[in-house]
Design a protein around this motif. Structure first.
Motif, PDB file in Angstrom:
ATOM      1  N   ASP A 155      26.417  37.338  39.455  1.00 49.21           N
ATOM      2  CA  ASP A 155      26.679  36.286  40.428  1.00 49.21           C
ATOM      3  C   ASP A 155      27.333  35.124  39.684  1.00 49.21           C
ATOM      4  O   ASP A 155      26.787  34.615  38.701  1.00 49.21           O
ATOM      5  CB  ASP A 155      25.379  35.815  41.085  1.00 49.21           C
ATOM      6  CG  ASP A 155      24.802  36.871  42.013  1.00 49.21           C
ATOM      7  OD1 ASP A 155      25.589  37.608  42.640  1.00 49.21           O
ATOM      8  OD2 ASP A 155      23.568  36.973  42.096  1.00 49.21           O
ATOM      9  N   PHE A 156      28.495  34.733  40.155  1.00 53.03           N
ATOM     10  CA  PHE A 156      29.249  33.676  39.482  1.00 53.03           C
ATOM     11  C   PHE A 156      29.712  32.655  40.513  1.00 53.03           C
ATOM     12  O   PHE A 156      30.162  33.019  41.601  1.00 53.03           O
ATOM     13  CB  PHE A 156      30.455  34.266  38.757  1.00 53.03           C
ATOM     14  CG  PHE A 156      31.313  33.245  38.064  1.00 53.03           C
ATOM     15  CD1 PHE A 156      30.889  32.629  36.903  1.00 53.03           C
ATOM     16  CD2 PHE A 156      32.550  32.883  38.585  1.00 53.03           C
ATOM     17  CE1 PHE A 156      31.677  31.688  36.260  1.00 53.03           C
ATOM     18  CE2 PHE A 156      33.345  31.948  37.958  1.00 53.03           C
ATOM     19  CZ  PHE A 156      32.910  31.349  36.789  1.00 53.03           C
ATOM     20  N   GLU A 157      29.598  31.399  40.164  1.00 59.16           N
ATOM     21  CA  GLU A 157      29.999  30.327  41.072  1.00 59.16           C
ATOM     22  C   GLU A 157      31.087  29.477  40.432  1.00 59.16           C
ATOM     23  O   GLU A 157      30.855  28.837  39.407  1.00 59.16           O
ATOM     24  CB  GLU A 157      28.799  29.449  41.433  1.00 59.16           C
ATOM     25  CG  GLU A 157      29.145  28.300  42.380  1.00 59.16           C
ATOM     26  CD  GLU A 157      27.924  27.509  42.824  1.00 59.16           C
ATOM     27  OE1 GLU A 157      28.057  26.302  43.101  1.00 59.16           O
ATOM     28  OE2 GLU A 157      26.834  28.115  42.894  1.00 59.16           O
ATOM     29  N   TYR A 158      32.285  29.512  41.041  1.00 57.48           N
ATOM     30  CA  TYR A 158      33.322  28.579  40.624  1.00 57.48           C
ATOM     31  C   TYR A 158      32.922  27.216  41.172  1.00 57.48           C
ATOM     32  O   TYR A 158      32.727  27.058  42.369  1.00 57.48           O
ATOM     33  CB  TYR A 158      34.679  29.014  41.177  1.00 57.48           C
ATOM     34  CG  TYR A 158      35.850  28.360  40.500  1.00 57.48           C
ATOM     35  CD1 TYR A 158      36.321  28.849  39.281  1.00 57.48           C
ATOM     36  CD2 TYR A 158      36.487  27.261  41.061  1.00 57.48           C
ATOM     37  CE1 TYR A 158      37.406  28.252  38.656  1.00 57.48           C
ATOM     38  CE2 TYR A 158      37.562  26.666  40.437  1.00 57.48           C
ATOM     39  CZ  TYR A 158      38.020  27.162  39.236  1.00 57.48           C
ATOM     40  OH  TYR A 158      39.083  26.565  38.603  1.00 57.48           O
ATOM     41  N   PRO A 159      32.763  26.192  40.330  1.00 55.81           N
ATOM     42  CA  PRO A 159      32.051  24.979  40.748  1.00 55.81           C
ATOM     43  C   PRO A 159      32.803  24.116  41.743  1.00 55.81           C
ATOM     44  O   PRO A 159      34.041  24.087  41.776  1.00 55.81           O
ATOM     45  CB  PRO A 159      31.850  24.229  39.428  1.00 55.81           C
ATOM     46  CG  PRO A 159      32.960  24.704  38.556  1.00 55.81           C
ATOM     47  CD  PRO A 159      33.177  26.142  38.915  1.00 55.81           C
ATOM     48  N   LYS A 190      22.352  28.818  34.559  1.00 54.01           N
ATOM     49  CA  LYS A 190      21.912  30.150  34.130  1.00 54.01           C
ATOM     50  C   LYS A 190      22.844  31.204  34.729  1.00 54.01           C
ATOM     51  O   LYS A 190      23.222  31.116  35.890  1.00 54.01           O
ATOM     52  CB  LYS A 190      20.477  30.404  34.586  1.00 54.01           C
ATOM     53  CG  LYS A 190      19.905  31.743  34.199  1.00 54.01           C
ATOM     54  CD  LYS A 190      18.506  31.936  34.771  1.00 54.01           C
ATOM     55  CE  LYS A 190      17.504  31.002  34.149  1.00 54.01           C
ATOM     56  NZ  LYS A 190      16.113  31.303  34.598  1.00 54.01           N
ATOM     57  N   PHE A 191      23.239  32.184  33.937  1.00 55.42           N
ATOM     58  CA  PHE A 191      23.995  33.336  34.407  1.00 55.42           C
ATOM     59  C   PHE A 191      23.076  34.556  34.375  1.00 55.42           C
ATOM     60  O   PHE A 191      22.400  34.797  33.375  1.00 55.42           O
ATOM     61  CB  PHE A 191      25.204  33.615  33.512  1.00 55.42           C
ATOM     62  CG  PHE A 191      26.341  32.634  33.687  1.00 55.42           C
ATOM     63  CD1 PHE A 191      26.384  31.782  34.772  1.00 55.42           C
ATOM     64  CD2 PHE A 191      27.361  32.577  32.760  1.00 55.42           C
ATOM     65  CE1 PHE A 191      27.416  30.879  34.933  1.00 55.42           C
ATOM     66  CE2 PHE A 191      28.411  31.676  32.905  1.00 55.42           C
ATOM     67  CZ  PHE A 191      28.441  30.832  33.996  1.00 55.42           C
ATOM     68  N   THR A 192      23.085  35.333  35.450  1.00 52.24           N
ATOM     69  CA  THR A 192      22.257  36.537  35.529  1.00 52.24           C
ATOM     70  C   THR A 192      23.142  37.763  35.673  1.00 52.24           C
ATOM     71  O   THR A 192      23.986  37.825  36.569  1.00 52.24           O
ATOM     72  CB  THR A 192      21.273  36.453  36.707  1.00 52.24           C
ATOM     73  OG1 THR A 192      20.417  35.326  36.521  1.00 52.24           O
ATOM     74  CG2 THR A 192      20.435  37.716  36.792  1.00 52.24           C
ATOM     75  N   ASP A 252      13.856  45.034  33.280  1.00 46.74           N
ATOM     76  CA  ASP A 252      14.295  46.357  32.852  1.00 46.74           C
ATOM     77  C   ASP A 252      15.807  46.552  32.995  1.00 46.74           C
ATOM     78  O   ASP A 252      16.412  47.296  32.231  1.00 46.74           O
ATOM     79  CB  ASP A 252      13.583  47.445  33.666  1.00 46.74           C
ATOM     80  CG  ASP A 252      12.111  47.539  33.299  1.00 46.74           C
ATOM     81  OD1 ASP A 252      11.696  46.866  32.335  1.00 46.74           O
ATOM     82  OD2 ASP A 252      11.373  48.277  33.982  1.00 46.74           O
ATOM     83  N   SER A 253      16.405  45.913  34.001  1.00 41.86           N
ATOM     84  CA  SER A 253      17.831  46.146  34.262  1.00 41.86           C
ATOM     85  C   SER A 253      18.598  44.858  34.535  1.00 41.86           C
ATOM     86  O   SER A 253      19.636  44.880  35.184  1.00 41.86           O
ATOM     87  CB  SER A 253      17.989  47.100  35.456  1.00 41.86           C
ATOM     88  OG  SER A 253      17.356  46.561  36.612  1.00 41.86           O
ATOM     89  N   SER A 254      18.102  43.731  34.076  1.00 41.33           N
ATOM     90  CA  SER A 254      18.819  42.468  34.273  1.00 41.33           C
ATOM     91  C   SER A 254      18.555  41.525  33.114  1.00 41.33           C
ATOM     92  O   SER A 254      17.564  41.666  32.387  1.00 41.33           O
ATOM     93  CB  SER A 254      18.417  41.800  35.593  1.00 41.33           C
ATOM     94  OG  SER A 254      17.076  41.352  35.540  1.00 41.33           O
ATOM     95  N   LEU A 255      19.446  40.578  32.984  1.00 39.97           N
ATOM     96  CA  LEU A 255      19.347  39.612  31.899  1.00 39.97           C
ATOM     97  C   LEU A 255      19.876  38.275  32.393  1.00 39.97           C
ATOM     98  O   LEU A 255      20.968  38.199  32.951  1.00 39.97           O
ATOM     99  CB  LEU A 255      20.179  40.083  30.704  1.00 39.97           C
ATOM    100  CG  LEU A 255      20.341  39.098  29.553  1.00 39.97           C
ATOM    101  CD1 LEU A 255      19.012  38.910  28.839  1.00 39.97           C
ATOM    102  CD2 LEU A 255      21.407  39.593  28.587  1.00 39.97           C
ATOM    103  N   SER A 256      19.092  37.215  32.206  1.00 40.55           N
ATOM    104  CA  SER A 256      19.516  35.860  32.571  1.00 40.55           C
ATOM    105  C   SER A 256      19.732  35.047  31.307  1.00 40.55           C
ATOM    106  O   SER A 256      18.914  35.081  30.390  1.00 40.55           O
ATOM    107  CB  SER A 256      18.458  35.178  33.452  1.00 40.55           C
ATOM    108  OG  SER A 256      18.317  35.852  34.679  1.00 40.55           O
ATOM    109  N   LEU A 257      20.847  34.308  31.287  1.00 40.84           N
ATOM    110  CA  LEU A 257      21.214  33.533  30.109  1.00 40.84           C
ATOM    111  C   LEU A 257      21.193  32.046  30.444  1.00 40.84           C
ATOM    112  O   LEU A 257      22.018  31.566  31.212  1.00 40.84           O
ATOM    113  CB  LEU A 257      22.606  33.931  29.632  1.00 40.84           C
ATOM    114  CG  LEU A 257      22.776  35.420  29.339  1.00 40.84           C
ATOM    115  CD1 LEU A 257      24.225  35.735  29.055  1.00 40.84           C
ATOM    116  CD2 LEU A 257      21.896  35.833  28.184  1.00 40.84           C
TER     117      LEU A 257
END
Length: 554
Positions: free
Chosen positions: A368-372, A403-405, A427-432
């Motif tokens: 999921d990405f948000e152009y601000p 945060k990026f997930t 198990d199948s996701s990562l948030s940065l």
């Protein structure tokens, strides 16, 4: 050991997400309109022709009849990256990093005796992501990026409404380097682009002083990355020590007892090295339709003064794509060694380690990405009949990048282990966690009418960084920046104008050793990305933009 498995995937994702964040800030409004560029983008109260669909759609009411615009923008990216060794440099007691050490194989020491003064890893050529091919393409050394754009607007006779659409590039950036470049551990090739291919808009003149406007932008968003991977931290240094010190007596004389006691780690054909290459990662994600909207107001109480405001909405996207990892031999051998020992197998089962690491891996990834969102307001004031000054202030919601997930199409065993250490992993996701901020910026522009046909322009826009000090890196070759613009406008006749503009953006950044968790932090807990751990890092970015705009009324 589970960290070794996790790192290539995590590192590439961090790089991709952060490069997007970085270049979105670096490239904002650099490739939309040339007149605006020459005025420091201070044009909210003085919108530029058809490209008012972006800067303030209320300004479309200044157009009469049918008007078309064509422009060509050429950009050159000069990004210099420098690495140097501070006093006391080492990773778990080792300092023989071939990137910064001149010692050859004849020097049998883990401590470097002759450090290089400075190491350069400069960008060598521009890159673009090609949607049809779904791959990055190098444009060649010394070649610039080229972005042609166009637009059309129509004001029916006697109507208070003006209709328009334009094709433009809110963001186009990309760079690359040849194999062996020191900067390749944070992106050998990077490409990021946002192209608005349809922008139906309308401006409406409420009365002689007030206009309003709005429009919808339909855009294509893509990111591409190719990067080498290495992880010089204390954990890998400890594994090297085990391989070179503890395991040396047992390399050729191992038996079941030593395999049990040493977990089979000494059976690896190649040991871990904190300065070694761990593999290479390629990743690309995109979305073909990313809608957003613009709303604007323009108030012109007198001929000498006007006030404008614009709100450009956020664009929320679900970017999807593929990743591919080529793993080096050392991490594969480490897992093979564990699997050769009964105690190593038990430990791997308890901790959830994989049974093996393949030479290559590939799969699907989405985020999921948000152009601000962006808000800008400004004034235009004629201090003299021939001299006009514009001043704008703007705000961009980069705090949306807190945060990026990233989500994967399958469960990843490394993530199953890593989730025990971090609440940001499943198990199948990562948030940065990125923690970006939302700074305010300003721009100022001056336009002088030398004659009825000739106009001279100049602009200045200082850009405050949205990137926290603890997250700076060479993938984001910018902290605070300055944009300078100059231009000439010439009217050939009542229906034809030509604008020639040049813009220059510069930014220098200094990242001292152990100050950024996305570049050079030392320690065991730098789990994500620190390919230059313990080193001083400097960047020097220069972007030069040259363009020509041809405007015709029919």
């Amino acid at each position: 050991m589970y960290k070794i498995r996790l790192r290539p995937l995590v590192s590439a994702i961090v790089l991709t997400g952060c490069s997007s964040a970085a270049f979105a800030q670096l490239g904002t409004n650099l490739s939309v309109d040339l007149r605006s560029l020459s005025m420091g983008n201070a044009v909210t109260a003085d919108p530029p022709g058809v490209n008012a669909v972006h800067f303030n759609p209320a300004g479309l009411t200044k157009i009469e009849g049918l008007q078309t615009e064509q422009q060509i923008i050429v950009a050159n990216f000069d990004i210099q990256r420098e690495f140097s060794v501070p006093p006391g440099y080492n990773v778990f007691g080792y300092s023989d990093d071939p990137m910064v050490c001149n010692d050859g194989p004849e020097v049998a020491s883990d401590i470097c005796t002759d450090f290089k003064d400075k190491v350069h890893g400069d960008v060598e050529y521009p890159s673009l992501y090609i949607p049809i091919l779904k791959k990055m393409v190098d444009l060649g050394e010394g070649m610039p990026l080229v972005a042609p754009t166009m637009g059309i607007a129509y004001n029916p006779p006697g109507s208070k409404a003006t209709y328009a659409t334009a094709v433009y590039a809110p963001l186009v950036a990309g760079f690359g380097a040849e194999n062996g470049n020191a900067g390749n551990y944070m992106g050998q090739q990077v490409a990021l682009e946002r192209i608005t291919y349809l922008s139906p808009s309308m401006g409406y003149q409420v009365n002689d002083q007030l206009s309003i406007g709005g429009g919808i932008g339909m855009s294509y968003q893509a990111m591409g990355l190719k990067t080498d991977l290495r992880f010089p931290n204390e954990l890998i240094g400890m594994l090297r020590m085990i391989d070179e010190v503890v395991c040396t007596p047992f390399k050729e004389n191992s038996d079941i007892i030593t395999d049990i006691l040493l977990l089979g780690m000494c059976n690896a054909e190649e040991g871990m090295n904190p300065f070694g290459k761990f593999g290479q990662m390629q990743l690309a994600v995109e979305q073909s339709l990313s809608p957003s909207f613009n709303l604007g107001v323009l108030w012109e109480p007198t001929d000498d003064f006007s006030f404008g405001m614009v709100y450009q909405s956020a664009a929320k996207m679900r970017l999807k794509g593929k990743y591919h990892i080529d793993n080096a031999k050392a991490p594969q051998e480490l897992i093979n060694g564990l699997m050769s020992s009964p105690t190593g197998q038990i430990l791997a089962a308890i901790l959830g380690f994989p049974n093996y690491i393949p030479s290559s891996e590939s799969g699907l990834v989405s985020m999921d990405f948000e152009y601000p969102a962006h808000f800008q307001a400004g004034i235009k004031y004629k201090v003299m009949p021939d001299l006009q000054v514009n001043f704008d202030v703007g705000w961009t919601d980069y705090s949306a990048w807190d945060k990026f997930t990233f989500e994967f199409d399958r469960q990843i065993s490394a993530l199953k282990v890593a989730k025990l250490l971090s609440e940001n992993v499943s198990d199948s996701s990562l948030s940065l966690p990125l923690g970006f901020t939302s700074p305010w910026n300003f721009g100022i522009g001056v336009e002088y009418s030398a004659t009825d046909r000739l106009k001279l322009r100049a602009g200045y826009e200082p850009r405050s960084s949205a990137i926290p000090d603890g997250k700076r890196n060479t993938m984001i070759p910018i902290n605070n920046a300055q944009l300078f613009g100059m231009g000439v406008g010439y009217r050939f006749d009542a229906d034809t104008d030509l604008d020639l503009s040049i813009g220059f953006l510069r930014s220098k950044d200094n990242i001292p050793a152990n100050t950024s968790s996305l570049a050079n932090q030392t320690g065991v807990n730098n789990l994500l990305l620190n390919p230059y751990a313990g080193l001083n890092v400097k960047t020097n970015t220069k972007i030069t933009i040259l363009g020509l705009n041809y405007r015709t009324r029919w």
